[in-house]
Scaffold this active site. Structure first.
Site, PDB file in Angstrom:
ATOM      1  N   GLY A  81       0.779  -1.227   0.000  1.00  0.00           N
ATOM      2  CA  GLY A  81       0.000   0.000   0.000  1.00  0.00           C
ATOM      3  C   GLY A  81       0.807   1.273   0.000  1.00  0.00           C
ATOM      4  N   ASP A 192       3.744 -10.316   8.582  1.00  0.00           N
ATOM      5  CA  ASP A 192       3.961 -10.176   7.129  1.00  0.00           C
ATOM      6  C   ASP A 192       5.397 -10.540   6.744  1.00  0.00           C
ATOM      7  OD1 ASP A 192       3.185  -9.689   4.541  1.00  0.00           O
ATOM      8  OD2 ASP A 192       3.287  -7.512   4.682  1.00  0.00           O
TER       9      ASP A 192
END
Length: 398
Positions: A81, A192
């Site tokens: 993002g 992540d």
């Protein structure tokens, strides 16, 4: 370096900048005394201590971060993002990596994200990318981090084609120690772990970045999260409870990818393995060659660099279904040591209750061997990426 030996550390000398105002806990000096105590609890060798001390001394001179104070040098990459750029902080002259995240959110949410990101100031470890600060400007949240000149391991893989086992031994140590630090000192999990979130530099350091410190940021970026799901554990994809065991799955999957040179789902067939390793590769207990996989390529993945993977791209839901319902990936036999194969297999057990935990992995033979192995990680990286090696040669900084 023996894992249990706790070195005697000389006192850290971190000089606060005169511009640095009192923190929430009192004076800057009091904050530094508290920081010194925390750092002395870590098992750092002399070189690690000096590097962390140098970073914190530089950071103390930075002061408040403002958009006008940055000069863009180049783009480093994009993902999660946001776009990451290499910048110079003009007042201090420091080179940083600045991640810009554009979010259409209310001011209250934005302020909560900035507040939650402040926890990163307390994340000081040789295995975690250094944090300079976060701020909001013109519709974007900026996260300013230490610049790692080797980039991320997915970028290194593009140049190296495959990363040797002895190098991945040092990577595994750093990732495990980074995950253990986040869990033990801050009670957070990464969420992540993947090659693009493991950064390296020409001094031989290996550090984790982009971990889930801000729950509000994770929620706000949920729509951009699909691209990272290919590294998620089966239990996380199924929406059940997950823990740091999920990070261990992601690390195992990343290690297979870095070892064979491509994302390992679906598994490479015998022709592709032969193209990768330059010879026939057998697998399975009976020594059978890898069979041709009927599965398509994963989404967003290019055709294999070795030219053998001509399958159509797999839809994202097919990939996620494969992770949940098919056997986990593994390293091919006859190419890697049994220790490394077993280590990866323990990371990629589908049931998280049976999967190895951080403590078990830190005591695994592969890690114990890698800890004592002399590996010139910095030299390998600089040769692979054609970087100038620092004037003081360093062995792997783990």
């Amino acid at each position: 370096m023996p894992a249990k030996r706790k070195p005697v550390l000389p006192a850290l000398t971190i000089t606060p900048s005169p511009a640095e105002g009192p923190g929430p806990g009192g004076s800057a000096e009091a904050n530094l005394v508290d920081l010194q105590k925390k750092l002395e609890e870590l098992e750092l060798d002399e070189q690690q201590k000096k590097r962390l001390e140098a970073f914190l001394t530089q950071k103390a001179k930075v002061g408040e971060l403002k958009d006008d104070d940055f000069e863009r040098i180049s783009e480093l990459g994009a993902g999660n993002g946001g776009v990451v750029t290499k910048v110079q902080h003009k007042p201090s002259g420091l080179i940083m990596a600045r991640k810009l995240i554009h979010l259409e959110i209310k001011p209250a949410i934005r302020n909560q994200i900035i507040r939650e990101l402040q926890v990163l100031h307390e994340c000081n470890s040789p295995y975690i990318v250094g944090f300079y600060g976060a701020f909001y400007s013109d519709g974007e949240i900026s996260i300013c981090m230490e610049h790692m000149d080797g980039g991320s391991l997915d970028q290194v893989l593009k140049e190296a084609k495959r990363i040797p086992e002895e190098i991945l031994g040092k990577v595994s140590i750093a990732v495990l120690r980074g995950l253990a630090y986040l869990r033990e000192k801050h009670q957070i999990m990464h969420r992540d772990v993947k090659p693009s979130n493991i950064l390296v530099n020409s001094r031989g350091e290996i550090k984790l970045c982009d971990f889930g410190v801000s729950g509000q940021l994770i929620d706000s970026m949920a729509n951009s999260f699909v691209g990272t799901r290919s590294y998620m554990s089966p239990e996380r994809l199924q929406g059940t409870h997950y823990s740091v065991q999920s990070d261990i799955w992601s690390m195992g999957l990343s290690l297979v990818e870095l070892s064979i040179g491509r994302y390992p789902i679906p598994p490479p067939d015998s022709k592709e393995l032969e193209a990768i390793f330059g010879r026939p590769v057998v697998d399975g207990a009976e020594g059978e060659s890898h069979s041709v996989s009927p599965w398509a390529r994963p989404p967003g993945r290019p055709i294999s660099g070795h030219g053998m993977d001509s399958r159509p791209a797999m839809a994202i839901f097919e990939l996620l279904d494969y992770i949940v319902n098919e056997p986990p990936p593994k390293l091919p036999n006859g190419v890697f040591t049994q220790d490394f194969q077993e280590f990866v297999n323990k990371c990629l057990i589908k049931n998280p209750a049976e999967r190895a935990d951080l403590k078990m992995l830190m005591n695994h033979t592969f890690i114990k061997r890698s800890e004592v192995e002399e590996v010139d990680f910095a030299g390998w990286l600089c040769k692979t990426l054609r970087l100038n090696q620092p004037s003081t040669p360093t062995r792997a900084a783990v």
